[in-house]
Motif scaffolding. Structure first.
Motif: not given
Length: 184
Positions: A42-52, A68-71, A76-80, A97-105
């Motif tokens: 099972i991949p980590t989110l960091t691994e998946v974002l690194g590949v994409i 939410e803070p971990l996600v 942010r760290e991936s730059g994806a 609240k943590i990341f106002p600029a990100i698109r959410c749904g």
């Protein structure tokens, strides 16, 4: 550590009769007993974002509370390029609240009397609406406040044609190749 998996519970070797493991209660090392396929952990989110990377917009669905803070840190760290959505609308409020600029749904599986109220309340830009509850009124209300409607899960051409006519902003499907051919 945040991992990428559709279900909250895993069975060893993918066998339903094996003892279940709750992802949220299992350490990363323990997830090794539950590969996606032989030799594929099972991949980590960091691994998946690194590949994409920047090759595609990644829609991240948060299925657990209080991560939410971990996600957000992984994103942010991936730059994806990512957008976040959830059935738990409190999660979206927290992410904004943590990341106002990100698109959410916000994900919805019912037709509410005020179908865009959850998007307004959370600051979400997308309304992920279950396909059976999308109608002209819902799309018009969403458009009026600058919210994009994304239909899920639409799997046949009749649905795709109807959704196109209504002006939805996106379609989630299990039949990607066929939808791609339809969209041409």
């Amino acid at each position: 550590m945040v991992v990428v998996h559709h279900d909250p519970v895993l069975h060893a070797g993918g066998m339903p009769q094996s003892p279940p493991a709750v992802i949220a209660a299992t350490r990363l090392e323990g997830l090794g007993a539950h590969p996606l396929a032989p030799g594929i952990p099972i991949p980590t989110l960091t691994e998946v974002l690194g590949v994409i990377g920047k090759r595609a917009l990644v829609f991240v669905e948060i299925k657990a509370r209080d991560i939410e803070p971990l996600v957000v840190r992984c994103i942010r760290e991936s730059g994806a390029d990512c957008a976040v959505h959830s059935f738990d609308h409190r999660v979206i409020s927290s992410v904004k609240k943590i990341f106002p600029a990100i698109r959410c749904g916000v994900l919805q599986v019912a037709r509410h009397l005020d179908p865009v109220s959850s998007a307004k309340a959370t600051g979400a830009e997308d309304l992920w609406q279950q396909v059976d509850y999308i109608d002209e009124d819902l799309v018009a209300r969403a458009d009026a406040i600058g919210v994009r409607v994304i239909a899920w899960t639409a799997n046949d051409t009749a649905q795709w044609q109807a959704l196109r006519s209504l002006g939805v902003g996106g379609i989630c499907t299990d039949r990607i190749g066929e939808l791609k051919a339809f969209a041409r």
